[in-house]
Design an enzyme around this catalytic site. Structure first.
Site, PDB file in Angstrom:
ATOM      1  N   GLY A   1      -2.177   1.848  12.986  1.00 53.09           N
ATOM      2  CA  GLY A   1      -1.650   1.261  11.757  1.00 53.09           C
ATOM      3  C   GLY A   1      -2.351   1.851  10.537  1.00 53.09           C
ATOM      4  O   GLY A   1      -2.962   2.929  10.599  1.00 53.09           O
ATOM      5  N   GLY A   2      -2.265   1.125   9.420  1.00 48.50           N
ATOM      6  CA  GLY A   2      -2.813   1.636   8.169  1.00 48.50           C
ATOM      7  C   GLY A   2      -4.304   1.922   8.233  1.00 48.50           C
ATOM      8  O   GLY A   2      -4.761   2.984   7.765  1.00 48.50           O
TER       9      GLY A   2
ATOM     10  N   LYS B   1       0.793  -1.229   0.000  1.00 46.96           N
ATOM     11  CA  LYS B   1       0.000   0.000   0.000  1.00 46.96           C
ATOM     12  C   LYS B   1       0.834   1.291   0.000  1.00 46.96           C
ATOM     13  O   LYS B   1       0.398   2.313  -0.504  1.00 46.96           O
ATOM     14  CB  LYS B   1      -0.926   0.030   1.225  1.00 46.96           C
ATOM     15  CG  LYS B   1      -2.129  -0.881   1.118  1.00 46.96           C
ATOM     16  CD  LYS B   1      -3.036  -0.703   2.331  1.00 46.96           C
ATOM     17  CE  LYS B   1      -4.306  -1.504   2.178  1.00 46.96           C
ATOM     18  NZ  LYS B   1      -5.231  -1.309   3.299  1.00 46.96           N
TER      19      LYS B   1
ATOM     20  N   ASP C   1     -10.265   3.145   1.982  1.00 44.08           N
ATOM     21  CA  ASP C   1     -10.503   2.456   3.264  1.00 44.08           C
ATOM     22  C   ASP C   1     -11.224   3.367   4.260  1.00 44.08           C
ATOM     23  O   ASP C   1     -12.257   3.011   4.821  1.00 44.08           O
ATOM     24  CB  ASP C   1      -9.175   2.008   3.893  1.00 44.08           C
ATOM     25  CG  ASP C   1      -8.642   0.718   3.285  1.00 44.08           C
ATOM     26  OD1 ASP C   1      -9.439  -0.056   2.727  1.00 44.08           O
ATOM     27  OD2 ASP C   1      -7.415   0.503   3.369  1.00 44.08           O
TER      28      ASP C   1
END
Ligand code: NDP
Length: 280
Positions: free
Chosen positions: A130-131, A69, A105
């Site tokens: 996190g992501g 990503k 997302d």
């Protein structure tokens, strides 16, 4: 026929077993869209060649998953606003012959959150840095969430997310230390688990939260899509909270990606049903 392949990491499942493939294909079939979505396992070492290959083959776009990503950004022509701030791309879109990186997302999460609560002016406690947490935090701030309290096991990573929010958004961002079971501040409107705790097969793992601090006025959301009903959500339901499962985020990021690629709005319910069949 255009292809909308999934450019995924080396740990992805085989195409036939990949829930995202099943979910997107269900949406295409239901709308009779002349597209296909396929899963390709691409290791970080092969990422540059894979993006070149996508260009050469004229793909209209692709998804990117962990571990690609962030790295994929080097091989793209530009970034959308939130992808630039988040520093990660999960959806690449071909526009005027250029590959532009987007992040659906966080927007997918916000779309499902808005079905339960208007985020503007609300106070959020976000577990994780996190992501997924970064994407949710940035989009929540851009959607007007006024206070975001980040709680993360690794305080350095948590501080990084707070700094990012302070630099790029108007939200009042702060870090709360996570030691023992977190007592959720009574002023919280929205609690989000954006850690990977509880993801299949670790379905019995417990997010360290003092469930007695959950109040019926709170919306409690979990990013874990499998299983959809996590232990945290079960506890939140028992406490009378409004709950939001991780399927909503997964489905809505897919809806947004398909809109980017095809210009068509697909049926989120069809996609959710397909995931429910797969996850039980
Ligand atoms: P990352 O690896 O980037 O981040 C994981 C986060 O979980 C970190 O904040 C990490 O804390 C925390 N964490 C992991 N284990 C523990 C633990 N035992 N105790 C406390 N904290 C822990 O992963 P992502 O952010 O990309 O993904 C997180 C989850 O979100 C995954 O389960 C993924 O499946 C889900 N997800 C769901 C999506 C959906 O559409 N529903 C979309 C994207 C992701 P630390 O920094 O301290 O290590």
């Amino acid at each position: 026929m255009d292809f909308l392949p999934g450019l995924t990491g080396s740990f992805a499942m085989k195409a036939a077993e990949n829930p995202t493939v099943e979910m997107i294909e269900a949406a295409y079939q239901q709308r009779g869209l002349p597209y296909r979505y396929i899963n390709c396992e691409v290791s970080p070492a092969q990422l540059e060649d894979a993006v070149k290959g996508a260009r050469a083959m004229g793909w209209v776009g692709f998804n990117c998953s962990i571990p690609n990503k962030v790295e994929v950004i080097r091989y793209l022509d530009g970034l959308g606003e939130s992808a630039r701030i988040i520093g990660a791309v999960n959806c690449v879109v071909r526009r005027d012959g250029q590959y532009i990186g987007e992040n659906t997302d966080g927007r997918g999460f916000l779309a499902s959150l808005k079905e339960k609560i208007d985020p503007a002016g609300k106070s959020m406690v976000l577990l994780g840095a996190g992501g997924a947490a970064r994407a949710i935090a940035v989009e929540a701030a851009l959607a007007g969430v006024s206070r975001i309290c980040v709680v993360n096991r690794d305080s350095g990573r948590g501080e990084g997310l707070v700094a990012l929010l302070q630099e790029h958004t108007a939200a009042d961002a702060s870090l709360l230390e996570w030691c023992g079971d977190l007592v959720v501040p009574a002023t919280t409107d929205i609690l989000v688990n954006a850690t990977s705790i509880g993801l299949h097969p670790d379905v019995k793992a417990r997010v360290p939260v003092d469930v007695s601090s959950l109040r019926p006025s709170m919306v409690v959301a979990d990013v874990i899509p499998n299983p959809p009903l996590t232990r945290l959500l079960r506890d939140a339901e028992a406490a009378g909270c409004t709950t939001l499962d991780g399927l909503g985020m997964l489905v809505n990021q897919g809806v947004l990606s398909i809109r980017y690629w095809t210009g068509t709005d697909v049926d989120a319910a069809v996609m959710r049903r397909r995931l429910q069949q797969l996850f039980g």
